[in-house]
Design a protein around this motif. Structure first.
Motif, short mmCIF file in Angstrom:
data_model
loop_
_atom_site.label_atom_id
_atom_site.label_comp_id
_atom_site.label_asym_id
_atom_site.label_seq_id
_atom_site.Cartn_x
_atom_site.Cartn_y
_atom_site.Cartn_z
N LYS A 19 0.84 -1.19 0.00
CA LYS A 19 0.00 0.00 0.00
C LYS A 19 0.88 1.24 0.00
O LYS A 19 1.88 1.31 0.71
CB LYS A 19 -0.90 0.00 1.24
CG LYS A 19 -1.86 1.17 1.29
CD LYS A 19 -2.74 1.07 2.52
CE LYS A 19 -3.68 2.23 2.64
NZ LYS A 19 -4.42 2.19 3.89
N TYR A 20 0.50 2.23 -0.81
CA TYR A 20 1.20 3.51 -0.83
C TYR A 20 0.44 4.49 0.06
O TYR A 20 -0.78 4.64 -0.07
CB TYR A 20 1.28 4.07 -2.25
CG TYR A 20 1.79 5.49 -2.27
CD1 TYR A 20 3.15 5.76 -2.15
CD2 TYR A 20 0.91 6.56 -2.37
CE1 TYR A 20 3.62 7.07 -2.13
CE2 TYR A 20 1.38 7.87 -2.36
CZ TYR A 20 2.74 8.11 -2.23
OH TYR A 20 3.20 9.41 -2.22
N PRO A 44 -4.40 -4.29 -5.54
CA PRO A 44 -5.41 -5.35 -5.62
C PRO A 44 -5.20 -6.41 -4.54
O PRO A 44 -4.06 -6.73 -4.19
CB PRO A 44 -5.18 -5.96 -7.01
CG PRO A 44 -4.47 -4.89 -7.78
CD PRO A 44 -3.65 -4.13 -6.78
N HIS A 45 -6.30 -6.88 -3.99
CA HIS A 45 -6.32 -7.97 -3.01
C HIS A 45 -5.60 -7.61 -1.70
O HIS A 45 -5.10 -8.48 -1.01
CB HIS A 45 -5.77 -9.26 -3.62
CG HIS A 45 -6.46 -9.59 -4.92
ND1 HIS A 45 -7.75 -10.07 -4.96
CD2 HIS A 45 -6.08 -9.42 -6.21
CE1 HIS A 45 -8.12 -10.21 -6.22
NE2 HIS A 45 -7.12 -9.82 -7.00
N ASN A 95 -9.23 -3.96 -0.27
CA ASN A 95 -9.44 -3.88 -1.72
C ASN A 95 -9.37 -5.30 -2.26
O ASN A 95 -8.31 -5.75 -2.69
CB ASN A 95 -8.38 -2.99 -2.38
CG ASN A 95 -8.55 -2.96 -3.89
OD1 ASN A 95 -9.57 -3.41 -4.43
ND2 ASN A 95 -7.55 -2.46 -4.60
N PRO A 96 -10.49 -6.03 -2.21
CA PRO A 96 -10.49 -7.42 -2.68
C PRO A 96 -10.61 -7.52 -4.20
O PRO A 96 -10.75 -8.63 -4.73
CB PRO A 96 -11.72 -8.01 -1.99
CG PRO A 96 -12.66 -6.85 -1.89
CD PRO A 96 -11.78 -5.65 -1.63
N PHE A 97 -10.55 -6.40 -4.88
CA PHE A 97 -10.80 -6.35 -6.32
C PHE A 97 -9.50 -6.52 -7.11
O PHE A 97 -8.41 -6.55 -6.55
CB PHE A 97 -11.52 -5.05 -6.66
CG PHE A 97 -12.73 -4.84 -5.78
CD1 PHE A 97 -13.89 -5.60 -5.95
CD2 PHE A 97 -12.70 -3.91 -4.75
CE1 PHE A 97 -14.98 -5.43 -5.12
CE2 PHE A 97 -13.80 -3.73 -3.91
CZ PHE A 97 -14.94 -4.49 -4.10
N ASP A 98 -9.61 -6.61 -8.43
CA ASP A 98 -8.46 -6.89 -9.30
C ASP A 98 -7.70 -5.65 -9.76
O ASP A 98 -6.71 -5.79 -10.48
CB ASP A 98 -8.91 -7.70 -10.53
CG ASP A 98 -9.37 -9.10 -10.16
OD1 ASP A 98 -8.86 -9.66 -9.16
OD2 ASP A 98 -10.24 -9.64 -10.86
#
Length: 121
Positions: A19-20, A44-45, A95-98
């Motif tokens: 993470k930034y 992502p994820h 953020n469980p998304f791609d």
């Protein structure tokens, strides 16, 4: 003394999860404790443990999606949406998304590791 300050070198918070976090204003960057503003990118994820912060947190999603687990309720915000989470609320961000999620986080009072109250995973 100038009546303004342009932040050109935000404090980049070291992370080990991809993470930034670029804090433009707050305890780590400018020493102020009343407010913090950070540019964030959640890969992502990504997810972090539940926490119960002692400060209000406002999130504005710039791109992508971000999931919020708030007191047992699951919400997903998309680009252009925002949320206020009040101090004392148990929350988990993920953020469980791609795709990455880019957002702005504002904390009042400023983000403080000693006041975020993260739970052990």
């Amino acid at each position: 003394m100038s009546s303004y300050f342009i932040q050109k070198k935000p404090f980049v918070v070291p992370t080990d999860d991809g993470k930034y976090i670029g804090e433009h204003f707050g305890k780590a960057s400018t020493g102020q404790s009343d407010l913090s503003i950070a540019h964030m990118v959640a890969p992502p994820h990504w997810s972090e443990p539940f926490q119960t912060p002692e400060f209000d947190e406002y999130t504005f999603i710039i791109s992508g999606q971000k999931q919020f687990d708030i007191n047992g309720e699951q919400l997903t915000l998309k680009a252009g949406e925002s949320i206020q989470i009040k101090a004392g609320t148990r929350v988990r961000y993920s953020n469980p998304f791609d795709a990455p999620c880019t957002y702005i986080s504002v904390c009042k009072s400023a983000f403080d590791f000693e006041k975020v109250n993260r739970e052990a995973e």
